[in-house]
Design a protein around this motif. Structure first.
Motif, PDB file in Angstrom:
ATOM      1  N   ALA A  68       0.841  -1.208   0.000  1.00  0.00           N
ATOM      2  CA  ALA A  68       0.000   0.000   0.000  1.00  0.00           C
ATOM      3  C   ALA A  68       0.869   1.248   0.000  1.00  0.00           C
ATOM      4  O   ALA A  68       1.791   1.361   0.797  1.00  0.00           O
ATOM      5  N   ALA A 122       0.024   5.460  -0.260  1.00  0.00           N
ATOM      6  CA  ALA A 122      -0.923   6.563  -0.453  1.00  0.00           C
ATOM      7  C   ALA A 122      -0.482   7.331  -1.695  1.00  0.00           C
ATOM      8  O   ALA A 122       0.658   7.775  -1.782  1.00  0.00           O
ATOM      9  N   GLN A 181      -6.686  -1.181   0.962  1.00  0.00           N
ATOM     10  CA  GLN A 181      -6.309  -0.970   2.365  1.00  0.00           C
ATOM     11  C   GLN A 181      -7.264   0.051   2.971  1.00  0.00           C
ATOM     12  O   GLN A 181      -7.395   1.166   2.461  1.00  0.00           O
ATOM     13  N   HIS A 217      -5.870  -1.407   8.031  1.00  0.00           N
ATOM     14  CA  HIS A 217      -4.594  -0.778   8.380  1.00  0.00           C
ATOM     15  C   HIS A 217      -4.495  -0.721   9.900  1.00  0.00           C
ATOM     16  O   HIS A 217      -5.044   0.176  10.538  1.00  0.00           O
ATOM     17  N   LYS A 272      -2.612  -5.194   8.354  1.00  0.00           N
ATOM     18  CA  LYS A 272      -1.207  -4.773   8.452  1.00  0.00           C
ATOM     19  C   LYS A 272      -0.967  -4.400   9.910  1.00  0.00           C
ATOM     20  O   LYS A 272      -1.719  -3.615  10.485  1.00  0.00           O
ATOM     21  N   MET A 324       8.873   2.318   9.364  1.00  0.00           N
ATOM     22  CA  MET A 324       8.476   1.631   8.135  1.00  0.00           C
ATOM     23  C   MET A 324       9.237   2.156   6.921  1.00  0.00           C
ATOM     24  O   MET A 324       9.348   1.485   5.915  1.00  0.00           O
ATOM     25  N   GLY A 377      11.971  -2.747   2.852  1.00  0.00           N
ATOM     26  CA  GLY A 377      13.393  -2.907   2.581  1.00  0.00           C
ATOM     27  C   GLY A 377      13.759  -3.854   1.449  1.00  0.00           C
ATOM     28  O   GLY A 377      14.923  -3.910   1.058  1.00  0.00           O
ATOM     29  N   ARG A 437      14.639  -5.122  -1.983  1.00  0.00           N
ATOM     30  CA  ARG A 437      15.076  -4.446  -3.208  1.00  0.00           C
ATOM     31  C   ARG A 437      15.578  -5.431  -4.263  1.00  0.00           C
ATOM     32  O   ARG A 437      15.942  -5.032  -5.352  1.00  0.00           O
ATOM     33  N   GLY A 494       7.193  -1.759  -1.628  1.00  0.00           N
ATOM     34  CA  GLY A 494       6.662  -0.408  -1.746  1.00  0.00           C
ATOM     35  C   GLY A 494       7.425   0.423  -2.758  1.00  0.00           C
ATOM     36  O   GLY A 494       7.125   0.433  -3.960  1.00  0.00           O
ATOM     37  N   ARG A 495       8.467   1.125  -2.280  1.00  0.00           N
ATOM     38  CA  ARG A 495       9.127   2.126  -3.121  1.00  0.00           C
ATOM     39  C   ARG A 495       9.626   1.623  -4.469  1.00  0.00           C
ATOM     40  O   ARG A 495       9.425   2.320  -5.478  1.00  0.00           O
TER      41      ARG A 495
HETATM   42  C1  LIG Z   1       4.628   7.143  -0.972  1.00  0.00           C
HETATM   43  C2  LIG Z   1       4.346   6.132   0.109  1.00  0.00           C
HETATM   44  C3  LIG Z   1       3.085   6.024   0.621  1.00  0.00           C
HETATM   45  C4  LIG Z   1       2.785   5.058   1.596  1.00  0.00           C
HETATM   46  N1  LIG Z   1       1.495   4.900   1.995  1.00  0.00           N
HETATM   47  C5  LIG Z   1       1.170   3.855   2.777  1.00  0.00           C
HETATM   48  C6  LIG Z   1      -0.188   3.545   3.030  1.00  0.00           C
HETATM   49  O1  LIG Z   1      -1.099   4.195   2.521  1.00  0.00           O
HETATM   50  N2  LIG Z   1      -0.437   2.490   3.833  1.00  0.00           N
HETATM   51  C7  LIG Z   1       0.557   1.717   4.366  1.00  0.00           C
HETATM   52  O2  LIG Z   1       0.263   0.755   5.080  1.00  0.00           O
HETATM   53  N3  LIG Z   1       1.841   1.979   4.120  1.00  0.00           N
HETATM   54  C8  LIG Z   1       2.165   3.002   3.328  1.00  0.00           C
HETATM   55  N4  LIG Z   1       3.466   3.225   3.011  1.00  0.00           N
HETATM   56  C9  LIG Z   1       4.494   2.302   3.557  1.00  0.00           C
HETATM   57  C10 LIG Z   1       4.717   1.129   2.590  1.00  0.00           C
HETATM   58  O3  LIG Z   1       3.584   0.310   2.446  1.00  0.00           O
HETATM   59  C11 LIG Z   1       5.858   0.260   3.090  1.00  0.00           C
HETATM   60  O4  LIG Z   1       5.498  -0.309   4.331  1.00  0.00           O
HETATM   61  C12 LIG Z   1       7.165   1.050   3.228  1.00  0.00           C
HETATM   62  O5  LIG Z   1       7.371   1.910   2.114  1.00  0.00           O
HETATM   63  C13 LIG Z   1       8.349   0.107   3.361  1.00  0.00           C
HETATM   64  O6  LIG Z   1       8.448  -0.722   2.229  1.00  0.00           O
HETATM   65  P1  LIG Z   1       9.544  -0.424   1.053  1.00  0.00           P
HETATM   66  O7  LIG Z   1      10.881  -0.388   1.745  1.00  0.00           O
HETATM   67  O8  LIG Z   1       9.393  -1.571   0.106  1.00  0.00           O
HETATM   68  O9  LIG Z   1       9.210   0.895   0.457  1.00  0.00           O
HETATM   69  C14 LIG Z   1       3.800   4.204   2.080  1.00  0.00           C
HETATM   70  C15 LIG Z   1       5.099   4.340   1.570  1.00  0.00           C
HETATM   71  C16 LIG Z   1       5.380   5.280   0.592  1.00  0.00           C
HETATM   72  C17 LIG Z   1       6.773   5.366   0.025  1.00  0.00           C
END
Ligand SMILES: Cc1cc2nc3c(=O)[nH]c(=O)nc-3n(C[C@H](O)[C@H](O)[C@H](O)COP(=O)(O)O)c2cc1C
Length: 417
Positions: free
Chosen positions: A25, A27, A107, A188, A241, A282, A324, A326, A346-347
């Motif tokens: 997820a 946003a 979510q 959430h 989550k 997170m 995390g 990648r 995510g990213r």
């Molecule tokens: C732009 C952005 C928006 C996010 N919005 C949410 C969200 O709406 N709900 C959520 O549970 N986590 C949200 N997260 C957290 C991600 O789901 C994830 O837990 C976090 O980025 C770590 O994962 P990653 O290292 O793969 O990015 C968001 C992260 C980013 C970068």
């Protein structure tokens, strides 16, 4: 040898994810009128072509009076199953996500005390609602206190009526998503939002049936889960989550008690994450830099050890680990170690909407099946602000910007040093 990431995963409700890679997820910050729209649909149509096993949407708020950001999609009033116009709009969103057969889950969220003053239709000076009157605290310095005061209003303790209304909002939203054709919802319950506020003893000081013990603090989420089940088809997935807890912390066993209750209540999957607005772990930014054990530090995943502990106690629970990842090597290591069944991403998904096609491409060696990302640089004028918050804020803003570029058909850009 085929990657274990390519294996399908079946949830207890019967829904099958064709592989283990889940778009986490994020946003999107694109719903200017707090409704789904073409920009959102365009972004999700790109992810729908990406070879994901499942797609989790960014948070959809269950009450338009209480938003996480001013641009979150939200439920605008009661939904009892007979409003065809509202279903039609959400159906376009569901269709875009699932255009190529990947199941998509929405979510659903209530920010509680974390709702920024300008986010939500309750008014700039109105109080937020929360289990107890615990204000947001991003630090004890004068500057941090000033920022918290400007960003968030003082929360008011929720009455029984407020609790019943919030539960109904979650149920109505889940029902709308099922009617629109989504495959499930994820509650959430992490990152300091309302469900997490109830679960957590620091933010829930109640002495009624919704607070006082780990079991009573879990009642809010268990009520939501039970009531949603009554209004959605049996094949509709309901996951959650949740925040991890440090093994050494006093809350560890309390969290484990709450997880056991969710498992007994029939949750379809659990995603492990961590942190809140006050302490954004997170995003890889923590308030206090507690050193990770060498084992975790050597791997990519932020919350690996906690996931392994949950797995040991609940071998049948479908577990997703997010934060995390990648690379193919990192994701495969988490699966082979038995830490999780699903890998949330995510990213990297905001930079490459087709990231799974890269990870699952057997012709590529491990070194190439990866998307290492630098931390997003913070602007020089913001460096005197709390480092962890500014860092996490810069990450969110940057990657939401990339999702917006994606939806407009523009090339996305990985952060440069
Ligand atoms: C732009 C952005 C928006 C996010 N919005 C949410 C969200 O709406 N709900 C959520 O549970 N986590 C949200 N997260 C957290 C991600 O789901 C994830 O837990 C976090 O980025 C770590 O994962 P990653 O290292 O793969 O990015 C968001 C992260 C980013 C970068």
């Amino acid at each position: 040898m085929p990657s274990p990431l390519a294996d399908s995963v079946k949830l207890p409700c019967g829904l099958v994810f064709p592989n283990r890679l889940s778009k986490a997820a994020m946003a999107e910050l694109m719903a200017k009128t707090n409704q789904p729209n073409d920009s959102l649909n365009d972004a999700y149509e790109q992810w729908s072509q990406g070879g994901w096993g499942s797609i989790l949407t960014g948070n959809v708020q269950v009450d338009v009076d209480h938003l996480g950001s001013p641009f979150d999609p939200a439920l605008h009033g009661e939904y009892t199953g007979d409003d065809k116009t509202v279903v039609k709009e959400w159906k376009k969103y569901a269709d875009a996500c699932q255009k190529h057969g990947t199941p998509a889950l929405v979510q659903i969220c209530h920010p509680g005390r974390q709702s920024f003053r300008p986010a939500g239709r309750r008014g700039f000076f109105a109080q937020t609602i929360a289990p107890s009157e615990v204000p947001m605290n991003i630090g004890n310095g004068l500057l941090e206190q000033l920022i918290a005061c400007v960003a968030w209003s003082q929360p008011r303790e929720m009455t029984r009526g407020d609790i019943e209304k919030a539960i109904r909002c979650f149920v109505d939203t889940a029902r709308l998503m099922a009617d629109a054709g989504f495959s499930g919802v994820e509650l959430h319950g992490a990152h300091g939002y309302l469900i997490d506020q109830f679960l957590n003893s620091k933010t829930n000081l109640r002495t009624d049936e919704y607070g006082g013990t780990p079991t009573k603090r879990a009642r809010f989420v268990l009520d939501i889960l039970r009531e949603i089940r009554k209004v959605v088809p049996p094949t509709f997935a309901i996951g959650i989550k949740l925040n991890s807890a440090d093994h050494s912390s006093s809350t560890f066993e309390e969290t484990m008690t709450q997880i056991a209750l969710l498992v007994d209540a029939g949750i379809d999957f659990m995603e492990v994450s961590g942190g809140s607005y006050e302490d954004p772990q997170m995003m890889g930014y923590a308030k206090s830099e507690t050193p990770k054990s060498e084992r975790t530090a050597a791997r990519e995943a932020f919350f690996l050890e906690f996931a392994k502990e949950v797995r040991q106690r609940h071998p049948g629970l479908v577990l997703m680990l997010t934060g995390g990842f990648r690379s193919r090597a990192g994701a495969e290591a988490a699966i082979r170690d038995g830490a999780c069944d699903l890998v949330g991403i995510g990213r990297p998904a905001a930079i490459d909407p087709k990231f799974p096609l890269l990870l699952l491409d057997e012709s590529l060696d491990d070194e190439k099946a990866a998307l290492p990302l630098e931390k997003v640089p913070t602007p020089f004028y913001a460096r005197w602000l709390p480092r962890n918050l500014i860092g996490a804020g810069a990450e969110s803003t940057y990657y939401a910007g990339q999702i917006s570029r994606m939806s407009r058909g523009l090339a996305t850009l990985a952060p440069a040093l």
